[in-house]
Scaffold this active site. Structure first.
Site, PDB file in Angstrom:
ATOM      1  CG  ASP A 157      20.837  48.323 -51.721  1.00 22.20           C
ATOM      2  OD1 ASP A 157      21.773  47.294 -51.880  1.00 22.20           O
ATOM      3  OD2 ASP A 157      21.014  49.396 -52.257  1.00 22.20           O
ATOM      4  CB  SER A 180      26.319  53.597 -40.826  1.00 16.29           C
ATOM      5  OG  SER A 180      25.176  52.981 -41.227  1.00 16.29           O
ATOM      6  CG  LEU A 181      23.606  58.636 -42.181  1.00 17.46           C
ATOM      7  CD1 LEU A 181      22.918  58.964 -43.107  1.00 17.46           C
ATOM      8  CD2 LEU A 181      23.526  59.653 -41.066  1.00 17.46           C
ATOM      9  CD  GLU A 188      22.527  67.455 -46.496  1.00 17.02           C
ATOM     10  OE1 GLU A 188      23.410  66.649 -47.071  1.00 17.02           O
ATOM     11  OE2 GLU A 188      22.725  67.834 -45.390  1.00 17.02           O
ATOM     12  CE  LYS A 206      21.433  56.610 -46.443  1.00 16.63           C
ATOM     13  NZ  LYS A 206      21.788  55.727 -46.857  1.00 16.63           N
ATOM     14  CG  ASP A 256      22.283  54.143 -53.470  1.00 14.21           C
ATOM     15  OD1 ASP A 256      23.295  53.821 -52.515  1.00 14.21           O
ATOM     16  OD2 ASP A 256      21.453  53.114 -53.879  1.00 14.21           O
ATOM     17  NE  ARG A 297      30.778  53.479 -44.759  1.00 13.45           N
ATOM     18  CZ  ARG A 297      29.471  53.478 -44.549  1.00 13.45           C
ATOM     19  NH1 ARG A 297      28.706  53.904 -43.904  1.00 13.45           N
ATOM     20  NH2 ARG A 297      29.132  52.236 -45.223  1.00 13.45           N
ATOM     21  CD  GLU A 328      27.263  58.398 -51.113  1.00 13.94           C
ATOM     22  OE1 GLU A 328      27.900  58.769 -49.923  1.00 13.94           O
ATOM     23  OE2 GLU A 328      26.719  57.326 -51.408  1.00 13.94           O
ATOM     24  CE  LYS A 342      18.195  52.926 -45.967  1.00 16.12           C
ATOM     25  NZ  LYS A 342      18.984  52.195 -46.999  1.00 16.12           N
ATOM     26  CB  CYS A 391       4.559  39.286 -89.983  1.00 11.35           C
ATOM     27  SG  CYS A 391       6.448  39.287 -90.245  1.00 11.35           S
TER      28      CYS A 391
HETATM   29  N1  NAD Z   1      22.830  44.651 -51.224  1.00 12.14           N
HETATM   30  C1  NAD Z   1      23.675  44.124 -50.151  1.00 12.14           C
HETATM   31  O1  NAD Z   1      24.092  43.409 -50.344  1.00 12.14           O
HETATM   32  C2  NAD Z   1      23.932  45.277 -49.358  1.00 12.14           C
HETATM   33  C3  NAD Z   1      25.240  45.066 -48.581  1.00 12.14           C
HETATM   34  C4  NAD Z   1      25.642  46.027 -47.716  1.00 12.14           C
HETATM   35  C5  NAD Z   1      24.938  47.341 -47.714  1.00 12.14           C
HETATM   36  N2  NAD Z   1      23.999  47.603 -48.432  1.00 12.14           N
HETATM   37  C6  NAD Z   1      22.949  48.788 -48.582  1.00 12.14           C
HETATM   38  O2  NAD Z   1      23.915  49.893 -48.004  1.00 12.14           O
HETATM   39  C7  NAD Z   1      22.967  50.902 -47.197  1.00 12.14           C
HETATM   40  C8  NAD Z   1      23.646  50.737 -45.777  1.00 12.14           C
HETATM   41  O3  NAD Z   1      24.823  51.153 -45.892  1.00 12.14           O
HETATM   42  P1  NAD Z   1      25.666  52.385 -45.331  1.00 12.14           P
HETATM   43  O4  NAD Z   1      26.123  51.916 -43.882  1.00 12.14           O
HETATM   44  O5  NAD Z   1      26.745  52.345 -46.075  1.00 12.14           O
HETATM   45  O6  NAD Z   1      25.010  53.558 -45.453  1.00 12.14           O
HETATM   46  P2  NAD Z   1      23.938  54.142 -44.603  1.00 12.14           P
HETATM   47  O7  NAD Z   1      22.497  53.763 -45.258  1.00 12.14           O
HETATM   48  O8  NAD Z   1      23.980  53.746 -43.144  1.00 12.14           O
HETATM   49  O9  NAD Z   1      24.369  55.624 -44.738  1.00 12.14           O
HETATM   50  C9  NAD Z   1      25.623  56.272 -44.400  1.00 12.14           C
HETATM   51  C10 NAD Z   1      25.839  56.777 -45.765  1.00 12.14           C
HETATM   52  O10 NAD Z   1      25.075  57.569 -46.348  1.00 12.14           O
HETATM   53  C11 NAD Z   1      25.570  58.428 -47.425  1.00 12.14           C
HETATM   54  N3  NAD Z   1      24.893  59.686 -47.766  1.00 12.14           N
HETATM   55  C12 NAD Z   1      24.565  60.005 -48.817  1.00 12.14           C
HETATM   56  N4  NAD Z   1      24.238  61.304 -48.873  1.00 12.14           N
HETATM   57  C13 NAD Z   1      24.437  61.588 -47.350  1.00 12.14           C
HETATM   58  C14 NAD Z   1      24.222  62.959 -46.994  1.00 12.14           C
HETATM   59  N5  NAD Z   1      23.485  64.084 -47.779  1.00 12.14           N
HETATM   60  N6  NAD Z   1      24.769  62.989 -45.737  1.00 12.14           N
HETATM   61  C15 NAD Z   1      25.378  62.151 -45.034  1.00 12.14           C
HETATM   62  N7  NAD Z   1      25.436  60.980 -45.637  1.00 12.14           N
HETATM   63  C16 NAD Z   1      25.081  60.652 -46.748  1.00 12.14           C
HETATM   64  C17 NAD Z   1      27.142  58.165 -47.041  1.00 12.14           C
HETATM   65  O11 NAD Z   1      27.886  57.596 -48.079  1.00 12.14           O
HETATM   66  C18 NAD Z   1      27.261  57.410 -45.909  1.00 12.14           C
HETATM   67  O12 NAD Z   1      28.229  56.649 -45.867  1.00 12.14           O
HETATM   68  C19 NAD Z   1      21.741  50.097 -47.175  1.00 12.14           C
HETATM   69  O13 NAD Z   1      21.089  50.723 -47.879  1.00 12.14           O
HETATM   70  C20 NAD Z   1      21.834  48.718 -47.656  1.00 12.14           C
HETATM   71  O14 NAD Z   1      21.002  48.247 -48.269  1.00 12.14           O
HETATM   72  C21 NAD Z   1      23.480  46.562 -49.350  1.00 12.14           C
HETATM   73 ZN    ZN Z   2       7.373  40.758 -88.557  1.00 10.45          ZN
END
Ligand code: NAD
Ligand code: ZN
Length: 681
Positions: free
Chosen positions: A36, A85-86, A118, A120, A122, A141, A178, A319, A416
């Site tokens: 991430d 997204s956020l 709140e 976030k 995962d 989603r 979530e 974050k 040993c």
């Molecule tokens: N590793 C990878 O290849 C890869 C690829 C795509 C995305 N990502 C990761 O995904 C994240 C971005 O993705 P995104 O657009 O899904 O999420 P985001 O970071 O834009 O946040 C929106 C999401 O937050 C979540 N959420 C959790 N608690 C919440 C709360 N209390 N209120 C509202 N929302 C809440 C919901 O699932 C919502 O869809 C990043 O952290 C990114 O690193 C990683």
């Molecule tokens: Zn040993």
């Protein structure tokens, strides 16, 4: 596009391709290649380039879009309200900037604004639709506009109410939240996957998303998924709630789980305090969070602020440092645990993971090394979450150097030099050095001195630790060379207790072959097996000389135990230690060789209450020597119950079932007769 520098254009094109691919792997395959942190850095970089060169922005750029298009396996369902997204804030400065932007837009200067904070979570976002209180649809989603209909899968989650609580449910309710897997659930799921040789997930998020998108709901039902609600998308008719936090309380009344960490705070200061406090708590929550979601609490103000393409203006996420980072695997060391288990430990180029510098991570065992296909020199992804030891979760194969070295599991114990046993059907490899291995010394000595082994009175855990740490005792034979005068130098050891200990050691020298074999601490050789071995072979020499086939012919000894016993006696160190013990004067009466009469063979006995003339363990051993099995509970099959003093429910149960009950006197009489009969034959 024409004005942009071709180098910038190249980079933008490359970043978009990388991010598109990462999105597909993350959202559709649930098998990301990038961490991430790496993903976020690339997305950030693309945002910066696009902001500086607005003419390069396209509608399908990953900066403008959410998630990925739904997968073909499920029906497509359009979201009535898009699932966005956020925005991210990576620093306290960025949080302040968010609050300022909100205040500017609302022209609310000077007035303190209320924000709902709140964790976030995962996991994977889903939307649930209820009509007249009944769950009618559950959707992922997807790309924010269209998701995958996974209603049957979501119905298997106990934390998702199939019917809303209360007498008067709204005609329509759309709830978002979530789906997550806790750390404990994740470990259990992966342990099971390793055992069954199925897919091992890199982290709880992938496990949650992957489990939700199973084509067979019965599979989803076996996964430890939990739903936590965080948003109301639609509610009809309106229930008169004025704020987000009030809506969350209402969801609680409907029967949803919402975050226990939810709090309403004021202004940037309040948000920052909240983020710091939750950051401190992060490792103890028991589930993954990647930050804090900050929402303007007042629903009227939320409407006034509205949305941009990809995210609401009234919310952002702060974050936390990522729980996965990549680094180089410099070496692998093999550690010997207190019971001889050999664990491969990755030595890493130090890297900060979720705020802590990590330079070691566990590789579990040989199977895990093979599964990951990891080599020395590889770039690996490390995960550190909660208080679990950091782990290597993935290898970035595309970054493997040409001179990467295969990891060779050692054949000899690094502590040993004894042979390492890697038995078929067992994942853990172990040092066979037992008594001799310094890594196992304390545990081995504790076992050696314990009541059922040599029963050395007064030689407790603390004392053994003191003796080992001072290196006064290296092998168990050293115990018998201890002098009272020297022992008295130890803390909390007076002249009297030192003399007592020496006397107890002297007394313990006179033992039985069965106890001696048990005391050696051979893997999987418990009291009963030791007794069987003693009876079968009659002498230590015969036992030490036995081959695997001879060992397997002993009662209750299978191939694994036979292999352990055989390997143990092949280790020169163990043979030396045994000779040394005999030289110190340990002795026992040779057992009579050959089959002995076993008058109680096939019978199950139960001992209950307190015996006066012997301990229950002694009584048990004597009955076992006569062929009886000694069980812990009474059943119809019980041959006899021996009831000592204060025997309670087991005696009652036996009487009710008509099982014979005898007292201690009668037991002693019978034992005397049987044991006599045995030595007569
Ligand atoms: N590793 C990878 O290849 C890869 C690829 C795509 C995305 N990502 C990761 O995904 C994240 C971005 O993705 P995104 O657009 O899904 O999420 P985001 O970071 O834009 O946040 C929106 C999401 O937050 C979540 N959420 C959790 N608690 C919440 C709360 N209390 N209120 C509202 N929302 C809440 C919901 O699932 C919502 O869809 C990043 O952290 C990114 O690193 C990683
Ligand atoms: Zn040993």
């Amino acid at each position: 596009m024409s004005q942009a520098d071709p180098e910038v254009l190249d980079e933008v094109v490359r970043l978009r391709a990388e991010l598109d691919d990462a999105n597909y792997r993350y959202y559709v395959l649930d098998e990301p290649r990038l961490t991430d942190a790496d993903y976020d850095r690339r997305l950030r970089r693309l945002q910066v380039l696009e902001e500086a060169n607005p003419e390069l922005v396209t509608a399908d750029s990953p900066t403008q879009r959410v998630g990925a298009a739904p997968d073909a396996g499920f029906p497509e369902v359009a979201h009535a309200v898009p699932m966005l997204s956020l925005d991210n804030a990576f620093s306290e400065e960025e949080v302040k900037a968010f609050v300022r932007r909100v205040a500017d837009r609302l022209e609310a200067h000077g007035e303190p604004l209320a924000f709902c904070c709140e964790p976030k979570l995962d996991g994977a976002a889903v939307s649930l639709v209820y009509e007249h209180g009944e769950l009618v649809a559950g959707v992922t989603r997807g790309d924010g506009r269209t998701g995958e209909g996974i209603t049957s899968n979501l119905r298997t989650l106990r934390s998702i109410p199939l019917r809303l609580r209360g007498d008067d449910p709204p005609a329509l309710l759309e709830v978002r939240g979530e789906v997550i897997i806790s750390h404990a659930g994740f470990e259990a799921l992966n342990d099971r996957a390793r055992e069954e040789d199925t897919k091992v997930f890199a982290n709880p998020r992938n496990a949650a998303a992957g489990s939700l998108r199973q084509l067979d709901p019965r599979v989803t039902a076996t996964r430890p998924l939990e739903f936590s609600a965080y948003q109301v998308a639609r509610i009809e008719p309106e229930q008169g709630d004025a704020s987000h936090s009030q809506l969350m309380a209402r969801l609680g009344d409907f029967g949803f789980r919402t975050s226990q960490e939810l709090a309403v705070v004021e202004g940037a200061e309040g948000i920052i305090d909240y983020c710091r406090a939750l950051g401190e708590k992060r490792d103890r929550l028991g589930y993954d969070i990647d930050g804090v979601v900050i929402k303007v609490d007042d629903l009227r103000l939320q409407r006034e602020l509205g949305f941009v393409a990809r995210a609401p203006r009234w919310a952002t996420s702060f974050k936390f440092p990522a729980q996965e980072e990549t680094t180089r695997l410099n070496d692998v060391e093999f550690q010997v645990g207190r019971t001889g288990a050999i664990t491969p430990v990755a030595r890493l180029e130090p890297v900060s993971v979720a705020g802590v510098t990590v330079s070691n991570a566990t590789l579990h065992n040989a199977d895990e090394i093979a599964r990951l296909d990891v080599r020395i020199g590889d770039t690996v992804a490390i995960r550190r979450a909660g208080d679990v030891i950091p782990k290597v979760v993935r290898v970035l194969e595309e970054r493997r150097p040409v001179d990467a070295e295969t990891i060779v599991f050692p054949e000899h114990c690094p502590a040993c030099g004894s042979q390492i046993e890697h038995l078929e059907g067992e994942v853990v490899a172990r040092c066979s050095g037992g008594l001799f291995c310094p890594a196992q010394r304390k545990e081995a000595l504790k076992h050696f001195a314990s009541r059922r082994a040599l029963d050395i009175d007064g030689l407790g855990e603390k004392l053994i630790e003191a003796l080992v740490e001072r290196e006064w005792v290296i092998t168990p034979a050293d115990l018998f060379r201890l002098e009272a005068q020297r022992l008295a130098e130890l803390p909390r050891m007076g002249t009297k207790s030192s003399e007592n200990l020496v006397a107890a050691l002297d007394k313990a020298k006179r033992t039985t072959l069965a106890r001696f074999i048990f005391a050696l601490g051979i893997r999987e050789v418990g009291e009963t097996t030791a007794a069987n071995l003693a009876r079968h072979f009659g002498s230590l020499e015969a036992l030490m000389a036995a081959d695997v086939a001879a060992l397997e012919s002993v009662d209750d000894v299978g191939p694994i135990v036979a292999a352990h016993v055989h390997t143990f006696f092949r280790q020169p160190h163990n043979r030396e230690t045994i000779e040394d013990l005999l030289a110190c004067g340990l002795s026992w009466q040779e057992e009579t060789i050959g089959e002995r009469p076993q008058p109680l063979a096939g019978q199950s006995w139960v001992l209950t209450g307190t015996l006066e003339s012997m301990t229950r363990d002694e009584g048990k051993a004597r009955l076992q020597a006569l062929g009886a099995k000694v069980a812990g509970s009474v059943s119809k099959k019980t041959a006899c119950v021996v009831a000592g003093d204060a025997a309670g429910s087991k005696r009652e149960k036996a009487e009710q079932m008509g099982v014979p009950v005898i007292d201690e006197d009668e037991l002693l009489g019978r034992l005397a007769e049987w044991e006599k009969g045995e030595s007569d034959s």
